[in-house]
Design a protein around this motif. Sequence first.
Motif, PDB file in Angstrom:
ATOM      1  N   VAL A 181      48.744  34.252  31.265  1.00 49.82           N
ATOM      2  CA  VAL A 181      47.993  34.243  31.556  1.00 49.82           C
ATOM      3  C   VAL A 181      47.194  35.386  31.232  1.00 49.82           C
ATOM      4  N   VAL A 182      46.154  35.578  30.501  1.00 49.45           N
ATOM      5  CA  VAL A 182      45.910  37.318  29.861  1.00 49.45           C
ATOM      6  C   VAL A 182      44.685  37.813  30.831  1.00 49.45           C
ATOM      7  N   LEU A 183      44.447  39.122  31.631  1.00 52.90           N
ATOM      8  CA  LEU A 183      43.836  39.271  32.335  1.00 52.90           C
ATOM      9  C   LEU A 183      42.616  40.517  31.357  1.00 52.90           C
ATOM     10  N   SER A 184      41.802  40.665  31.194  1.00 48.22           N
ATOM     11  CA  SER A 184      40.778  42.831  31.372  1.00 48.22           C
ATOM     12  C   SER A 184      40.542  42.536  31.731  1.00 48.22           C
ATOM     13  N   THR A 185      40.715  44.169  32.534  1.00 51.96           N
ATOM     14  CA  THR A 185      40.395  44.983  33.991  1.00 51.96           C
ATOM     15  C   THR A 185      40.116  46.045  33.224  1.00 51.96           C
ATOM     16  N   HIS A 186      39.638  46.703  34.124  1.00 52.57           N
ATOM     17  CA  HIS A 186      39.632  48.543  34.101  1.00 52.57           C
ATOM     18  C   HIS A 186      39.769  48.542  35.691  1.00 52.57           C
ATOM     19  N   ILE A 187      40.037  47.983  36.911  1.00 54.71           N
ATOM     20  CA  ILE A 187      40.336  48.481  38.298  1.00 54.71           C
ATOM     21  C   ILE A 187      42.082  48.761  37.835  1.00 54.71           C
ATOM     22  N   MET A 188      42.937  49.570  38.337  1.00 51.58           N
ATOM     23  CA  MET A 188      44.196  49.519  38.178  1.00 51.58           C
ATOM     24  C   MET A 188      44.688  49.223  39.580  1.00 51.58           C
ATOM     25  N   GLN A 189      44.069  49.340  40.543  1.00 50.45           N
ATOM     26  CA  GLN A 189      44.322  47.998  41.527  1.00 50.45           C
ATOM     27  C   GLN A 189      45.286  47.285  40.330  1.00 50.45           C
ATOM     28  N   GLU A 190      44.049  46.178  40.245  1.00 50.30           N
ATOM     29  CA  GLU A 190      44.272  44.906  39.702  1.00 50.30           C
ATOM     30  C   GLU A 190      46.099  44.607  39.011  1.00 50.30           C
ATOM     31  N   VAL A 191      45.643  45.858  37.834  1.00 58.99           N
ATOM     32  CA  VAL A 191      46.360  45.468  37.312  1.00 58.99           C
ATOM     33  C   VAL A 191      48.546  46.126  37.469  1.00 58.99           C
ATOM     34  N   ALA A 192      48.295  47.416  38.407  1.00 52.69           N
ATOM     35  CA  ALA A 192      49.551  47.467  39.406  1.00 52.69           C
ATOM     36  C   ALA A 192      49.961  46.481  40.118  1.00 52.69           C
ATOM     37  N   ALA A 193      48.863  45.337  40.286  1.00 54.69           N
ATOM     38  CA  ALA A 193      49.476  44.351  41.644  1.00 54.69           C
ATOM     39  C   ALA A 193      49.564  43.121  41.393  1.00 54.69           C
TER      40      ALA A 193
END
Length: 244
Positions: free
Chosen positions: A185-197
Amino acid sequence: MIEARNLRKCFGEVVAVDDVSFRAEDGQITGLLGPNGAGKTTTLRMLYTLLQPDSGDMTVDGIDPRREPLAVKRRLGVVPDSRGLYDRLTARENVRYYGELHGLDRATIASRLEKLVGVLDMGEFIDRRTQGFSQGQRVKVAIARAMIHDPRTVLLDEPSNGLDVMSTRALRGYLQNLRSEGRCVVLSTHIMQEVAALCDRIVIIARGRIAADGTAEQLIARSGEHTLEDAFVKLIGSDEGLLA
C-alpha cells in the motif's frame, strides 16, 4: 512491491519530480509525505502509467509500467486524487463497470462487490447515483472500484481529504486490513496524523526531491527532534510544510 529509481518529470521549465527513488514493500504501508505541490501526485501518476517519466526506472511487482502498461494496470488498484466517479451511474454501476474493464465475469464481480459493500459499509448508498455523494461516500466508491479486481498493490492519492472523523477512522481500518493481507500500500498525503497512524515507512518529498526516507522513529532520530512533525519541518528545511 514497487521500486522507483531516479524518476524525473518536467512540465516545460517546471521540474515536478527530480531524481526520486524509493521502495515500497509488500505487507507494509508506505507514506509519501510532503507539502502540497511537492511532487507526490506526479510520482504516483508515473507509477500507474498516466504519465511517462522523462528519465529513471520503475517497476511494479517486477514489471516496467512503460513496457507493459496493461500488465501493471491489472496488478494495481488506484484511488486517484480526483476520485473520477461517473455521477450519472450508481455506486454499484461505477464499480461494476471497472470490473468489466478488467475482464471479470458477472458472477465474480457480484461476489466481490457484495464483500466490498459489507467491508466498506456501503449498503445505504450502493444503488444511488453518485451525484451529490459526500466526500466519504465518494472515497468508499473509489476504493471499491480500485479493489474490485483484487490487486496486490494499491496506490492512494490523498484519500482522506475532506473526510469527517468517522470516515477517516473507517479508512484507516480498511488500509490496515490491506496491510495485514500482505498487500503493498502506497499512501500519498500531507496530513501528519495519517502518516503517524498508518505508515510503516515514510518517504518525505519536498520540491520534487526525496528529503528523507525511513520509519517514523528513524526520521525523528535523524532530525534530532522529538516529534514527527518537528522532524518533518527540519528535514525539508522549511516551515512551509506545517500540516493540519
